[in-house]
Enzyme design. Structure first.
Site, PDB file in Angstrom:
ATOM      1  N   PHE A 104     -20.499  24.768 -15.174  1.00  0.00           N
ATOM      2  CA  PHE A 104     -20.946  25.704 -16.205  1.00  0.00           C
ATOM      3  C   PHE A 104     -21.726  26.796 -15.451  1.00  0.00           C
ATOM      4  O   PHE A 104     -21.175  27.379 -14.534  1.00  0.00           O
ATOM      5  CB  PHE A 104     -21.652  24.943 -17.331  1.00  0.00           C
ATOM      6  CG  PHE A 104     -20.594  24.306 -18.245  1.00  0.00           C
ATOM      7  CD1 PHE A 104     -19.709  23.359 -17.744  1.00  0.00           C
ATOM      8  CD2 PHE A 104     -20.422  24.721 -19.557  1.00  0.00           C
ATOM      9  CE1 PHE A 104     -18.670  22.845 -18.528  1.00  0.00           C
ATOM     10  CE2 PHE A 104     -19.403  24.208 -20.348  1.00  0.00           C
ATOM     11  CZ  PHE A 104     -18.526  23.271 -19.836  1.00  0.00           C
ATOM     12  N   ILE A 147     -29.083  42.751 -22.263  1.00  0.00           N
ATOM     13  CA  ILE A 147     -28.676  41.540 -22.999  1.00  0.00           C
ATOM     14  C   ILE A 147     -27.484  41.928 -23.869  1.00  0.00           C
ATOM     15  O   ILE A 147     -27.588  42.821 -24.717  1.00  0.00           O
ATOM     16  CB  ILE A 147     -29.827  40.993 -23.871  1.00  0.00           C
ATOM     17  CG1 ILE A 147     -30.975  40.521 -22.967  1.00  0.00           C
ATOM     18  CG2 ILE A 147     -29.332  39.857 -24.760  1.00  0.00           C
ATOM     19  CD1 ILE A 147     -32.132  39.870 -23.721  1.00  0.00           C
ATOM     20  N   HIS A 199     -25.128  37.208 -12.127  1.00  0.00           N
ATOM     21  CA  HIS A 199     -25.651  36.035 -12.835  1.00  0.00           C
ATOM     22  C   HIS A 199     -27.037  36.311 -13.416  1.00  0.00           C
ATOM     23  O   HIS A 199     -27.841  37.054 -12.846  1.00  0.00           O
ATOM     24  CB  HIS A 199     -25.675  34.826 -11.894  1.00  0.00           C
ATOM     25  CG  HIS A 199     -24.290  34.424 -11.463  1.00  0.00           C
ATOM     26  ND1 HIS A 199     -23.866  34.473 -10.157  1.00  0.00           N
ATOM     27  CD2 HIS A 199     -23.234  34.010 -12.195  1.00  0.00           C
ATOM     28  CE1 HIS A 199     -22.597  34.087 -10.094  1.00  0.00           C
ATOM     29  NE2 HIS A 199     -22.194  33.807 -11.322  1.00  0.00           N
ATOM     30  N   TYR A 224      -9.522  35.371 -14.429  1.00  0.00           N
ATOM     31  CA  TYR A 224     -10.262  34.429 -13.587  1.00  0.00           C
ATOM     32  C   TYR A 224     -10.080  32.996 -14.104  1.00  0.00           C
ATOM     33  O   TYR A 224      -9.689  32.094 -13.347  1.00  0.00           O
ATOM     34  CB  TYR A 224     -11.745  34.823 -13.558  1.00  0.00           C
ATOM     35  CG  TYR A 224     -12.639  33.771 -12.953  1.00  0.00           C
ATOM     36  CD1 TYR A 224     -12.505  33.400 -11.620  1.00  0.00           C
ATOM     37  CD2 TYR A 224     -13.620  33.129 -13.721  1.00  0.00           C
ATOM     38  CE1 TYR A 224     -13.321  32.424 -11.066  1.00  0.00           C
ATOM     39  CE2 TYR A 224     -14.437  32.157 -13.178  1.00  0.00           C
ATOM     40  CZ  TYR A 224     -14.286  31.796 -11.851  1.00  0.00           C
ATOM     41  OH  TYR A 224     -15.082  30.826 -11.311  1.00  0.00           O
ATOM     42  N   ARG A 254     -26.238  29.127 -22.889  1.00  0.00           N
ATOM     43  CA  ARG A 254     -25.463  28.659 -21.738  1.00  0.00           C
ATOM     44  C   ARG A 254     -26.100  27.401 -21.161  1.00  0.00           C
ATOM     45  O   ARG A 254     -27.281  27.120 -21.381  1.00  0.00           O
ATOM     46  CB  ARG A 254     -25.426  29.745 -20.638  1.00  0.00           C
ATOM     47  CG  ARG A 254     -24.712  31.037 -21.073  1.00  0.00           C
ATOM     48  CD  ARG A 254     -23.217  30.805 -21.205  1.00  0.00           C
ATOM     49  NE  ARG A 254     -22.481  31.986 -21.609  1.00  0.00           N
ATOM     50  CZ  ARG A 254     -22.155  32.296 -22.873  1.00  0.00           C
ATOM     51  NH1 ARG A 254     -22.536  31.516 -23.873  1.00  0.00           N
ATOM     52  NH2 ARG A 254     -21.437  33.358 -23.132  1.00  0.00           N
TER      53      ARG A 254
HETATM   54  N1  LIG Z   1     -21.395  30.646  -9.318  1.00  0.00           N
HETATM   55  C1  LIG Z   1     -21.058  30.080 -10.475  1.00  0.00           C
HETATM   56  O1  LIG Z   1     -21.835  30.058 -11.451  1.00  0.00           O
HETATM   57  C2  LIG Z   1     -19.709  29.420 -10.620  1.00  0.00           C
HETATM   58  C3  LIG Z   1     -19.377  28.848 -11.855  1.00  0.00           C
HETATM   59  C4  LIG Z   1     -18.135  28.215 -11.992  1.00  0.00           C
HETATM   60  C5  LIG Z   1     -17.268  28.143 -10.912  1.00  0.00           C
HETATM   61  N2  LIG Z   1     -17.609  28.720  -9.732  1.00  0.00           N
HETATM   62  C6  LIG Z   1     -16.654  28.625  -8.601  1.00  0.00           C
HETATM   63  O2  LIG Z   1     -17.340  28.072  -7.495  1.00  0.00           O
HETATM   64  C7  LIG Z   1     -16.811  28.580  -6.269  1.00  0.00           C
HETATM   65  C8  LIG Z   1     -17.937  29.105  -5.406  1.00  0.00           C
HETATM   66  O3  LIG Z   1     -18.695  30.073  -6.139  1.00  0.00           O
HETATM   67  P1  LIG Z   1     -19.891  30.840  -5.445  1.00  0.00           P
HETATM   68  O4  LIG Z   1     -20.740  31.374  -6.543  1.00  0.00           O
HETATM   69  O5  LIG Z   1     -20.474  29.969  -4.399  1.00  0.00           O
HETATM   70  O6  LIG Z   1     -19.088  32.063  -4.784  1.00  0.00           O
HETATM   71  P2  LIG Z   1     -19.329  32.804  -3.394  1.00  0.00           P
HETATM   72  O7  LIG Z   1     -18.626  34.120  -3.490  1.00  0.00           O
HETATM   73  O8  LIG Z   1     -20.771  32.782  -3.031  1.00  0.00           O
HETATM   74  O9  LIG Z   1     -18.537  31.879  -2.357  1.00  0.00           O
HETATM   75  C9  LIG Z   1     -17.145  31.966  -2.134  1.00  0.00           C
HETATM   76  C10 LIG Z   1     -16.929  31.918  -0.635  1.00  0.00           C
HETATM   77  O10 LIG Z   1     -15.523  31.909  -0.355  1.00  0.00           O
HETATM   78  C11 LIG Z   1     -15.257  32.801   0.721  1.00  0.00           C
HETATM   79  N3  LIG Z   1     -13.846  33.233   0.572  1.00  0.00           N
HETATM   80  C12 LIG Z   1     -13.305  33.868  -0.482  1.00  0.00           C
HETATM   81  N4  LIG Z   1     -12.006  34.088  -0.263  1.00  0.00           N
HETATM   82  C13 LIG Z   1     -11.707  33.567   0.970  1.00  0.00           C
HETATM   83  C14 LIG Z   1     -10.524  33.472   1.756  1.00  0.00           C
HETATM   84  N5  LIG Z   1      -9.352  33.993   1.342  1.00  0.00           N
HETATM   85  N6  LIG Z   1     -10.577  32.852   2.943  1.00  0.00           N
HETATM   86  C15 LIG Z   1     -11.750  32.331   3.392  1.00  0.00           C
HETATM   87  N7  LIG Z   1     -12.910  32.391   2.693  1.00  0.00           N
HETATM   88  C16 LIG Z   1     -12.883  33.007   1.495  1.00  0.00           C
HETATM   89  C17 LIG Z   1     -16.274  33.923   0.567  1.00  0.00           C
HETATM   90  O11 LIG Z   1     -16.521  34.639   1.763  1.00  0.00           O
HETATM   91  C18 LIG Z   1     -17.503  33.155   0.093  1.00  0.00           C
HETATM   92  O12 LIG Z   1     -18.300  32.702   1.173  1.00  0.00           O
HETATM   93  C19 LIG Z   1     -15.777  29.627  -6.655  1.00  0.00           C
HETATM   94  O13 LIG Z   1     -14.500  29.019  -6.561  1.00  0.00           O
HETATM   95  C20 LIG Z   1     -16.111  29.942  -8.099  1.00  0.00           C
HETATM   96  O14 LIG Z   1     -14.963  30.329  -8.811  1.00  0.00           O
HETATM   97  C21 LIG Z   1     -18.802  29.363  -9.551  1.00  0.00           C
END
Ligand SMILES: NC(=O)c1ccc[n+]([C@@H]2O[C@H](COP(=O)([O-])OP(=O)(O)OC[C@H]3O[C@@H](n4cnc5c(N)ncnc54)[C@H](O)[C@@H]3O)[C@@H](O)[C@H]2O)c1
Length: 323
Positions: free
Chosen positions: A164, A202, A184, A136, A216
């Protein structure tokens, strides 16, 4: 007013950003395949399409956009170890399609502190070495590199925002976190305390941290949304590309978080001790000075405020977005 394409805008962080951009008067188009996201998370313009489909992306790009915010990705660390090809495809191919179809258009990328791997300093600045310890994190580091190469070739500016630990729910009480499965800490702790999920595990209580549990940096989803707006405005003004670490700069241990959840709910969080997970560093805390200087961005919410908003959402929405 900017015309902004938000990919993954029915997801947790993407929908919070889309709602903020719309409230600020921008014209927002969300594209999401609803594989993980929720239709109810966004009530503006939605194109349901899979970004792995290059023709669909080309068709979308026939409209004119001033910027793209690219949230769509797969983001389960453990799954990425089991299914690396799926992650390389899901996290790189859509970005390649977007960049090919939208030459010159600035891109804001959802990146992550997982691009760094094991920290060599108590707080991580942007120039900390990148050595991701799971697929990832590696896919996100590669996505950043792709955008840097594109910018160097004069084909479009970028901002990579490395979150983060995203947490919390919108102030309106109508929108919050609903991942399936939920991995999470804060939503899992709330679900365990409300008896909706088994006791929390944990992973390691013998780390070299003040209470033995991992530390964190939790950052509110509305603060993250605001950072995307600032980043896009910077690029639209012709500001230079770059990477920014988004956190509060303050770490909280797992035990501290459970204490905060217990205070907010007035109920204990049942938990049991498990072994350390490979690749889990004891500390992951942002050094957010660059975001403050370049984006005039600073997290406004602290841990009690994050937990209170999350508790409000989970109390009112026991099944998340499912009625
Ligand atoms: N949640 C966290 O703590 C966190 C931390 C660091 C980075 N991120 C990054 O933030 C971004 C959003 O995270 P999130 O927690 O909101 O995730 P999430 O899964 O809630 O949202 C991702 C969205 O992308 C859509 N999606 C995925 N693949 C797709 C595709 N091929 N075509 C169209 N739509 C697609 C999904 O349906 C979903 O709605 C991600 O890129 C993730 O890597 C999240």
């Amino acid at each position: 007013m900017l015309r902004i394409l938000v990919t993954g805008g029915c997801g947790y962080i993407g929908s919070a950003a889309a709602r903020l951009l719309a409230r600020e008067g921008h014209a927002v188009t969300v594209v999401d395949d609803l594989s993980e996201g929720h239709r109810q998370a966004w009530d503006g313009e939605l194109v349901v399409a899979d970004l792995l489909d290059e023709d669909a992306v080309r068709k979308l790009a026939q409209r004119r956009f001033d910027g793209v915010i690219h949230f769509a990705a797969r983001a389960y660390v453990g799954e990425s170890v089991q299914q690396p090809l799926r992650y390389w495809r899901a996290n790189l191919v859509p970005l390649i399609h977007l960049c090919a179809a939208l030459e010159g258009v600035p891109v804001v990328l959802s990146s992550t502190c997982a691009v760094f791997g094991l920290p060599q300093a108590p707080a991580l600045a942007e120039d900390h070495p990148q050595a991701p310890v799971n697929p990832y994190g590696a896919t996100k580091a590669a996505a950043e590199r792709l955008l840097a190469d594109r910018a160097a070739a004069g084909q479009g500016a970028y901002a990579a925002l490395r979150y983060f630990n995203a947490a919390g729910a919108d102030a309106d009480g109508r929108h919050g976190e609903d991942h399936r499965p939920e991995t999470h800490l804060i939503p899992r702790a709330i679900a365990a305390a409300l008896g909706r999920a088994p006791a929390l595990t944990i992973y390691g209580a013998d780390w070299d941290t003040p209470d033995g549990t991992c530390v964190r940096d939790f950052v509110h989803v509305e603060d993250l949304a605001a950072a995307h707006l600032r980043a896009l405005e910077r690029l639209a003004r012709g500001g230079s590309s770059g990477c920014w670490n988004l956190g509060t700069g303050r770490g909280h241990s797992v035990r501290e978080v459970l204490g905060e959840v217990e205070r907010a709910l007035g109920a204990p969080v049942p938990w049991n001790g498990g072994p350390r997970r490979p690749g889990d560093p004891p500390y992951l805390v942002a050094q957010p000075a660059r975001a403050r200087a370049d984006l005039s961005w600073q997290a406004r919410h602290d841990l009690p405020s994050i937990v209170a908003s999350a508790v409000g959402w989970h109390r009112r929405h026991p099944n998340g977005y499912t009625p």
